[in-house]
Each structure stands twice: as structure tokens, then as C-alpha cells.
Write an enzyme that holds these catalytic residues in place. Structure first.
Site, PDB file in Angstrom:
ATOM      1  N   ASP A 103      20.603 -11.238 -25.605  1.00 50.76           N
ATOM      2  CA  ASP A 103      20.390 -10.435 -26.804  1.00 50.76           C
ATOM      3  C   ASP A 103      19.615 -11.265 -27.816  1.00 50.76           C
ATOM      4  OD1 ASP A 103      22.533 -12.202 -27.131  1.00 50.76           O
ATOM      5  OD2 ASP A 103      23.527 -10.947 -28.626  1.00 50.76           O
ATOM      6  N   GLU A 167      25.760 -12.592 -27.650  1.00 50.34           N
ATOM      7  CA  GLU A 167      25.985 -13.852 -28.346  1.00 50.34           C
ATOM      8  C   GLU A 167      25.689 -13.754 -29.834  1.00 50.34           C
ATOM      9  OE1 GLU A 167      25.161 -17.861 -29.974  1.00 50.34           O
ATOM     10  OE2 GLU A 167      23.801 -16.147 -29.845  1.00 50.34           O
TER      11      GLU A 167
END
EC number: 3.5.1.16
Length: 451
Positions: A103, A167
Site C-alpha cells: 500500500d 502498513e
């Protein structure tokens, strides 16, 4: 360097630049859809997983074309993690690369000089959202595992890569590495009889999500806080009848900060670890109800954070902060005021100004083990490839690292993007840095295989 080590390095070779750029271009092309800022933007990390799978499947046991063992694990639809294993010959001897997250933080194309959601190349610069943090590392470790699958070296160590979801924002729980740990999918990495003598009862793991090609040996804890201040709203022409919440907030916060820096001064270990700053406590946001300029506000909220080096205890700091606020409230008459009619108590009305402190979820920092095999291997590899080694520490937070360390992992951190473009507009990395990162990884594998 031993001949077998040299032969292994020659066998694994250098980064295939064309293959790396091709894969990275596909990943950056998905970056718009893996921005992580719920509830508006929920990343679909499987878009990244699919490209990595396309690259690695031909060399996997799944296709019959190679030795790579691939496990795609998803806890939310479209939001997978990927564990890729190259088996070694010695049970329990394991090297892992963890933390390559799929991400990214958000990007506003209007603020950028180029399209953040497609890869563009400017000389050595590879430009786009995620090139430094962290899709550039996803592609890099993918290329490493691909090379292992292609060349099939006879390694003693099993090499494992763990690509993770979620994350950049943890507001949606149960998606990424926290679940992999909870479900014991990483426990295998810590088992085996030789772990005791070789890795001191720890998994040797490298977290690949920092920057600037040097070992990052320390990170900070974070305590988000809110200070809500209550006074008394009144006309600004009759200031003696008001308790100015803004003034109370400023003076109260000044006193809290003064006490914090007295009780949590720079720690001697911060010099050992090379921290750029000591622990800090400061405001970052201010809000108050709308009103006219001729109104003295009766309430406001100041928000901020504590960034804490890992040599202080998070819970102790939170307790101390609350004690400061309680003492200020009990002795608010003694707090410094501003001007002849500024006050925080109105005895005739039986009113006292008040501070109320609250916290959001806090996390602790990490001091990596400077005596561990992982640290020495990383330093030696870095010096051989980059030409020098200078470990550093920052009070940025990587809470997932602390979770892994608490689980018994010997976690060391490094990365090959650029700190100057981390989470920034016009993000980019350098292809030459990523090439050096690949060379460091190869030398880490080579060194550990000689033990």
C-alpha cells in the site's frame, strides 16, 4: 572472501535493470488503487500481489518450473499478503526479508510535477508514488526471489520474503503482518534445532522499508494526545468576566512541555544509536468552535504527539503527562497568566478553567540489537557494496517492527529509497541505489550461507 561465497555472488549476479523497471512500472501503475486512507481510500493490495505472482509463478512449485513455494494469504477481500520461500538444505536456518508493503500514502496529482500514478524515468530517477515507499522494494525483493528461482543455488539457508498489506494505515485491523503473526504463519521461521547456535534463538529478519542505503537501528514510539481546554466564553470588551481558553491552553501546554523535557531529557543511548533527535512533546493541531473575533473562546482543543526514543517507557510517559495535567488543574491559580485581567478562576461564579487530556493508540519504538549476527552481516554487506556504513536512528515510527521484535525476531532494518522523498510530493528513487540494494541482499545471503 571464500571461493564458495564468491561463486554464489557471481551466480546470483546483479539486478536485471530492465526486468526490475518493467515490474516496477506495473506496480506504480496500480498505485492509485492502493492508496491507504480509509474510509475514502481502501487499498486493494491484491493488484500488486497479482503482478508479483506473474513474475514468480514460472519459478514456483505451483507451476512445476522451479523451487519457490508461494503462499497468498488474504484476510479481507482483495487485500492479500504474500509469503515466498526458497528452500535451503539445513532445517531451521532461515533468513527473511519482511516489510515490503503493497500500500502507499495518498498523492494529489495537482500538487505534483509529474503523474504520481505512473512510472516516469528521468535519467537515474524512477518517479512515482511508491518508488521509495515501498513498491520499489516490493519489486526489488521480487527480483531477488526470481533470481533464486532461476539460478537454483544450493543454499543452507531458507530465504523467505514476506510482502505485506496495510502498513501505511492501521485503522482497519486484521489485514497484514499482525494477522500473519497471530495465525502463526511466520512461526515456522523461528523453529529448528540450529537456530540456537546460529541465531541466538531468534529469527534473523531484515525489514525492508527504510531509506538511504544504511542500517536504521532505532525508531521512535508515538503517543498521540489531545488537550481539551474549558474556560468561559464572554465578550472581548469585558475580558475580566471571561476565562480565555486559548490563553489557558498555551500556558498549560507550556508547563506540560517544561515538565516533560525535565523528566525525559536526552538519553545517553541516543548517541550510541545515532538518533537525529531526542524525545519530543509538541502540539501539531489546534481547533476551537467558530465565533466572532470579539468573543473570547470558552473552549479549544490542542492536539499533538510525543515522539519517544525506545529507551523510555511509553506507559510511564503517559502516566506522567496525566499527572502533570492533574496537578495543573489542582493549582490552576498558580499558572502564569497574560495581562492584568487574564485569569483562570472566577471565584464569584465558582468557575475554574480546566484541562482534560486524552490519548489515541500509542506505540513503542525499537532499538535493534547491535550485537546480533543480523546487524553485523548487514553492516559488512553495506560496507562492501556502498563503500561505507553509518547506522542511524530516527523517531519516526514503525510499530509493526516492534510487534515482530516482541515476538522474538532479530529484526534489522534497511532500505534503498530516498529519505528526502519519503511520503513526499514528487517521490522518486534512484535505480543505482536499488541496484546496490540487490547487491547487499546477495552478500547477506552469501555471508550467512558460510556459517
Amino acid at each position: 572472501m571464500a571461493s564458495s561465497s564468491k561463486a554464489l555472488i557471481e551466480s546470483l549476479g546483479s539486478l536485471d535493470k530492465d526486468s526490475y523497471v518493467s515490474l516496477l512500472s506495473k506496480l506504480i501503475g496500480e498505485s492509485k488503487l492502493v492508496q491507504n486512507n480509509p474510509p475514502e481510500l481502501i487499498p486493494q493490495e491484491d493488484l500488486i500481489v497479482n503482478h508479483v505472482l506473474d513474475s514468480l509463478r514460472p519459478y514456483s512449485t505451483e507451476s512445476g518450473g522451479g523451487p519457490l513455494v508461494i503462499n497468498h494469504v488474504a484476510y479481507h477481500s482483495g487485500r492479500g499478503n504474500l509469503i515466498v520461500e526458497y528452500p535451503g538444505s539445513v532445517p531451521g536456518k532461515i533468513l527473511s526479508f519482511v516489510g515490503m508493503h503493497m500500500d502507499v500514502v495518498t498523492a494529489n496529482p495537482d500538487d505534483w510535477e509529474f503523474d504520481p500514478f505512473s512510472l516516469s524515468i528521468d535519467g537515474d530517477k524512477l518517479r512515482g508514488r511508491g518508488t521509495t515507499d515501498c513498491l520499489g522494494h516490493v519489486a526489488l525483493v521480487s527480483e531477488l526471489m526470481k533470481r533464486l528461482g532461476q539460478t537454483k543455488p544450493a543454499l543452507k539457508s531458507t530465504v523467505v520474503a514476506v510482502f505485506i498489506a496495510s502498513e501505511e494505515n492501521s485503522s482497519i485491523p486484521g489485514v497484514g503482518v499482525d494477522m500473519l503473526v497471530k495465525d502463526k504463519l511466520l512461526d515456522k521461521l523461528k523453529s529448528g534445532p540450529l537456530l540456537v547456535s546460529i541465531f541466538l534463538d531468534h529469527l534473523l529478519g531484515f525489514w525492508i522499508d527504510t531509506a538511504d542505503k544504511q542500517p536504521c537501528v532505532g525508531t521512535g514510539g508515538m503517543i498521540p494526545w489531545k488537550l481539551h481546554v474549558t474556560g468561559k466564553l464572554f465578550h472581548s470588551g469585558l475580558a475580566h468576566k471571561a476565562i480565555n481558553a486559548l490563553e489557558l491552553a498555551m500556558e498549560g501546554l507550556k508547563e506540560i512541555q517544561t515538565r516533560f523535557y525535565r523528566d525525559f531529557p536526552p538519553h545517553p543511548q541516543e548517541d550510541v544509536y545515532g538518533f537525529a533527535t531526542p524525545s519530543t512533546m509538541k502540539p501539531t493541531q489546534w481547533s476551537y468552535p467558530a465565533g466572532g473575533i470579539n468573543q473570547i473562546p470558552g473552549e479549544c482543543t490542542v492536539s499533538g504527539d510525543v515522539r519517544l526514543t525506545p529507551f523510555y517507557d511509553v506507559k510511564e510517559v503517559m502516566t506522567k503527562l496525566q499527572e502533570y495535567v492533574d496537578d495543573i488543574n489542582s493549582n490552576i491559580e498558580k499558572l502564569e497568566t497574560r495581562g492584568p485581567v487574564s485569569k483562570y478562576v472566577l471565584p464569584d461564579e465558582n468557575l475554574r478553567g480546566r484541562l482534560m487530556l486524552s490519548f489515541d493508540e500509542a506505540s513503542a519504538g525499537v532499538a535493534c540489537n547491535l550485537d546480533s549476527p543480523g546487524f553485523h552481516v548487514l553492516c559488512k554487506a553495506t560496507e562492501e557494496v556502498v563503500g561505507h556504513v553509518k547506522p542511524y536512528s530516527i523517531t519516526g515510527t514503525l510499530p509493526l517492527i516492534r510487534d515482530l521484535k516482541d515476538e522474538g525476531f532479530d529484526v534489522q532494518t534497511s532500505g534503498y529509497g530516498l529519505m528526502a522523498t519519503y511520503h513526499a510530493k514528487n517521490e522518486y528513487c534512484l535505480l543505482t541505489d536499488m541496484c546496490q540494494g540487490f547487491d547487499v541482499f546477495v552478500r547477506i545471503i552469501s555471508q550467512l550461507d558460510q556459517d
